[in-house]
Design a protein around this motif. Structure first.
Motif, PDB file in Angstrom:
ATOM      1  N   ARG A 191       0.836  -1.211   0.000  1.00 55.75           N
ATOM      2  CA  ARG A 191       0.000   0.000   0.000  1.00 55.75           C
ATOM      3  C   ARG A 191       0.863   1.250   0.000  1.00 55.75           C
ATOM      4  N   VAL A 214       3.132   1.155  -3.590  1.00 55.04           N
ATOM      5  CA  VAL A 214       2.347   1.393  -4.810  1.00 55.04           C
ATOM      6  C   VAL A 214       1.750   2.802  -4.805  1.00 55.04           C
ATOM      7  N   LEU A 215       1.106   3.173  -3.705  1.00 53.21           N
ATOM      8  CA  LEU A 215       0.491   4.500  -3.644  1.00 53.21           C
ATOM      9  C   LEU A 215       1.551   5.602  -3.714  1.00 53.21           C
ATOM     10  N   GLY A 216       2.628   5.445  -2.951  1.00 51.56           N
ATOM     11  CA  GLY A 216       3.686   6.447  -2.960  1.00 51.56           C
ATOM     12  C   GLY A 216       4.340   6.583  -4.324  1.00 51.56           C
ATOM     13  N   THR A 217       4.575   5.445  -5.001  1.00 48.58           N
ATOM     14  CA  THR A 217       5.210   5.483  -6.315  1.00 48.58           C
ATOM     15  C   THR A 217       4.298   6.117  -7.351  1.00 48.58           C
ATOM     16  N   LEU A 218       3.048   5.671  -7.411  1.00 50.66           N
ATOM     17  CA  LEU A 218       2.118   6.205  -8.419  1.00 50.66           C
ATOM     18  C   LEU A 218       1.908   7.704  -8.227  1.00 50.66           C
ATOM     19  N   LEU A 219       1.705   8.107  -6.974  1.00 53.56           N
ATOM     20  CA  LEU A 219       1.505   9.529  -6.705  1.00 53.56           C
ATOM     21  C   LEU A 219       2.756  10.329  -7.044  1.00 53.56           C
ATOM     22  N   LEU A 269      -6.704   4.239   7.083  1.00 51.96           N
ATOM     23  CA  LEU A 269      -6.598   5.134   5.932  1.00 51.96           C
ATOM     24  C   LEU A 269      -5.933   6.452   6.334  1.00 51.96           C
ATOM     25  N   LEU A 306      -2.264   5.979   6.790  1.00 58.21           N
ATOM     26  CA  LEU A 306      -1.583   5.736   5.519  1.00 58.21           C
ATOM     27  C   LEU A 306      -1.130   7.036   4.856  1.00 58.21           C
ATOM     28  N   THR A 353       2.745   7.783   2.990  1.00 58.80           N
ATOM     29  CA  THR A 353       2.585   7.877   1.541  1.00 58.80           C
ATOM     30  C   THR A 353       3.099   9.208   1.026  1.00 58.80           C
ATOM     31  N   ALA A 372       5.956   9.769  -1.747  1.00 56.07           N
ATOM     32  CA  ALA A 372       5.561  10.517  -2.943  1.00 56.07           C
ATOM     33  C   ALA A 372       6.449  11.738  -3.155  1.00 56.07           C
ATOM     34  N   SER A 407      10.956   2.880   1.835  1.00 55.36           N
ATOM     35  CA  SER A 407       9.907   2.436   2.756  1.00 55.36           C
ATOM     36  C   SER A 407      10.480   1.729   3.980  1.00 55.36           C
TER      37      SER A 407
END
Length: 330
Positions: free
Chosen positions: A108, A111-116, A196, A199, A203, A207, A272
């Protein structure tokens, strides 16, 4: 395209296997789990037969030849078994069970940190290139260099301090540490909301580093595109720089960025490790540190296998994306 993708996947699977095998051999030869389990300064010595059986059951007996232990580990790996934890865990917990419990938490973040970070980096880098030497470009460039020069620990502390200031000022804020709240029942809506909220800060940290790094590469590739002949031709036909970039330049600028996506995921995984420790996030990062500290040979190899698979998937996605953007490389 299918043949191109399959060949890439086969190549990455081979690389992941080689990386994991080398890690196991190095860990098995350099780590000394018997000294962690039975330290020389122990006041109550363990019978040799007991120690031998204990180490043999975990495939970490130093009296067994290295390649014999590797062959046993490899046989287990081919059957979907990564062995058991061999540090101070006397319950012989399967490494696969530990990864299954911790990987979702780490994914979580990664993936979220990379995409953002990638999306923001592309946008910031492209705007900086199109509006070169503007106030926004100078601010974005300076902020990126500052972020990249700061250790992860410092950025985490800054984000946590800002959150604390918001809490002191408004009375509301994000949870400082921990992925879950022990006081809330598992599976409840309150626990989900807490998770949430928890998180958000880790993140943001990942990011920020992704955006700072990716925006620098995106700016360079965009500047190359802006100086190309076909973009000059488009502008000569009456298109503005922004419109010409959106219609013709963005696709070409993204092509060299696709391969960097795999390295961005690897960097996010490395980052991470520190983020999880400082936010008390019980994911792969904390397990990695514990495995290294406790000379957990099987756990260390399992972590590297996870990182290799994560890089494999991201690299495959990057190759597919490049193949779509530029059919010439298929």
């Amino acid at each position: 395209m299918l043949r191109f993708t399959l060949l890439r996947i086969l190549n990455y699977v081979l690389l992941a296997f080689v990386a994991t095998s080398i890690t196991y051999l190095l860990a098995a030869s350099l780590m000394h789990p018997q000294e962690v389990l039975y330290p020389p300064i122990a006041t109550k010595p363990v019978p040799p037969a007991t120690a031998h059986a204990y180490l043999e059951a975990r495939n970490i007996n130093p009296d067994t030849p290295l390649f014999a232990r590797y062959a046993r580990w490899l046989g287990d790996l081919l059957h979907g078994n990564l062995g058991v934890t061999s540090g101070t865990d006397r319950a012989m917990t399967p490494v696969l069970d530990v990864l299954a419990a911790r990987v979702p938490l780490s994914l979580r973040l990664v993936v979220l940190g990379t995409l953002l970070g990638v999306v923001l980096g592309i946008v910031v880098g492209m705007i900086s290139a199109v509006r070169r030497n503007s106030i926004g470009d100078v601010a974005a460039t300076g902020s990126s260099f500052v972020l990249l020069s700061l250790p992860t620990v410092v950025v985490v502390l800054l984000v946590q301090q800002i959150n604390q200031i918001v809490i002191n000022t408004t009375g509301f804020g994000l949870p400082p540490t921990g992925a879950t709240n022990p006081a809330l029942p598992d599976g409840s809506t309150e626990q989900l909301v807490y998770h949430l909220q928890a998180l958000v800060m880790p993140t943001i940290v990942l990011a920020l580093f992704g955006m700072a790094s990716y925006s620098r590469y995106m700016k360079v590739t965009t500047l190359d595109v802006l100086g190309s002949d076909y973009l000059r031709t488009a502008r000569a036909k009456g298109l503005t720089r922004q419109l010409a970039m959106r219609r013709h330049g963005l696709r070409m600028a993204l092509i060299p960025m696709g391969q960097y996506f795999a390295f961005a995921v690897g960097a996010a995984f490395t980052g991470s490790l520190f983020v999880e420790l400082m936010f008390n996030w019980h994911g792969i990062g904390k397990f990695t540190v514990h495995a290294l500290n406790s000379a957990d040979v099987n756990g260390t190899a399992g972590v590297v296998l996870y990182a290799a698979i994560l890089t494999l998937l991201s690299a495959t996605f990057a190759d597919i994306l490049q193949g779509i953007l530029d059919p010439r490389i298929r």
